[in-house]
Design a protein around this motif. Structure first.
Motif, PDB file in Angstrom:
ATOM      1  N   ARG A 286       0.864  -1.242   0.058  1.00 22.09           N
ATOM      2  CA  ARG A 286      -0.047   0.101   0.033  1.00 22.09           C
ATOM      3  C   ARG A 286       0.891   1.350   0.341  1.00 22.09           C
ATOM      4  O   ARG A 286       1.814   1.291   0.666  1.00 22.09           O
ATOM      5  N   PRO A 287       0.414   2.325  -0.669  1.00 20.98           N
ATOM      6  CA  PRO A 287       1.235   3.592  -0.639  1.00 20.98           C
ATOM      7  C   PRO A 287       1.170   4.246   0.730  1.00 20.98           C
ATOM      8  O   PRO A 287       0.223   4.054   1.475  1.00 20.98           O
ATOM      9  N   MET A 288       2.323   4.836   1.299  1.00 23.37           N
ATOM     10  CA  MET A 288       2.295   5.522   2.270  1.00 23.37           C
ATOM     11  C   MET A 288       2.119   6.991   2.004  1.00 23.37           C
ATOM     12  O   MET A 288       2.247   7.786   3.298  1.00 23.37           O
TER      13      MET A 288
ATOM     14  N   ALA B  20       6.356   6.560  -5.318  1.00 25.74           N
ATOM     15  CA  ALA B  20       7.552   6.050  -4.647  1.00 25.74           C
ATOM     16  C   ALA B  20       8.523   7.534  -4.216  1.00 25.74           C
ATOM     17  O   ALA B  20       8.805   7.635  -3.230  1.00 25.74           O
ATOM     18  N   LEU B  21       8.207   8.322  -5.418  1.00 26.54           N
ATOM     19  CA  LEU B  21       9.202   9.623  -5.138  1.00 26.54           C
ATOM     20  C   LEU B  21       8.321  10.574  -4.398  1.00 26.54           C
ATOM     21  O   LEU B  21       9.181  11.242  -3.385  1.00 26.54           O
ATOM     22  N   ALA B  22       7.290  10.578  -4.351  1.00 24.80           N
ATOM     23  CA  ALA B  22       6.406  11.426  -3.148  1.00 24.80           C
ATOM     24  C   ALA B  22       6.769  10.609  -1.733  1.00 24.80           C
ATOM     25  O   ALA B  22       7.040  11.638  -1.065  1.00 24.80           O
TER      26      ALA B  22
ATOM     27  N   GLY C 129       9.711  11.947   3.282  1.00 22.39           N
ATOM     28  CA  GLY C 129      10.289  11.294   4.137  1.00 22.39           C
ATOM     29  C   GLY C 129       9.817  10.062   4.726  1.00 22.39           C
ATOM     30  O   GLY C 129      10.195   9.676   5.752  1.00 22.39           O
ATOM     31  N   ARG C 130       8.868   9.470   4.142  1.00 22.25           N
ATOM     32  CA  ARG C 130       8.317   8.174   4.380  1.00 22.25           C
ATOM     33  C   ARG C 130       9.181   6.919   3.945  1.00 22.25           C
ATOM     34  O   ARG C 130       9.247   5.899   4.775  1.00 22.25           O
ATOM     35  N   LEU C 131      10.254   7.070   3.061  1.00 22.90           N
ATOM     36  CA  LEU C 131      11.188   6.242   2.950  1.00 22.90           C
ATOM     37  C   LEU C 131      12.648   6.951   3.171  1.00 22.90           C
ATOM     38  O   LEU C 131      12.886   7.900   2.853  1.00 22.90           O
ATOM     39  N   VAL C 132      13.393   6.229   3.786  1.00 13.75           N
ATOM     40  CA  VAL C 132      14.649   6.706   4.117  1.00 13.75           C
ATOM     41  C   VAL C 132      15.890   5.722   3.947  1.00 13.75           C
ATOM     42  O   VAL C 132      15.469   4.549   3.996  1.00 13.75           O
TER      43      VAL C 132
END
Length: 72
Positions: free
Chosen positions: A35-37, A50-52, A57-60
């Motif tokens: 699911r998208p974060m 993915a870029l958003a 800052g949801r992916l680090v």
């Protein structure tokens, strides 16, 4: 891909190769059913999502320690 998402994500992941790897891995996860974060607006593709996520800052990326592989 939306250039605005690319610019914003580039501010978070400054190394282009790392950014490419992060987006690639996340697109695979999303296409497999994750699911998208972030909230999906309009006709966002998987790469835009993915870029958003990176830009917000949801992916680090954790920095490798002692020569280990980096974790995303």
């Amino acid at each position: 891909m939306n250039s605005i998402f690319i610019e914003e994500a580039s501010k978070v992941a400054t190394d282009p190769q790392v950014l490419i790897n992060m987006v690639s891995k996340r697109v695979r996860q999303l296409s497999a059913g994750s699911r998208p974060m972030v909230s999906v607006e309009g006709r966002m593709g998987l790469a835009d999502i993915a870029l958003a996520e990176i830009a917000q800052g949801r992916l680090v990326v954790s920095k490798p320690e002692n020569g280990e592989e980096p974790q995303e």
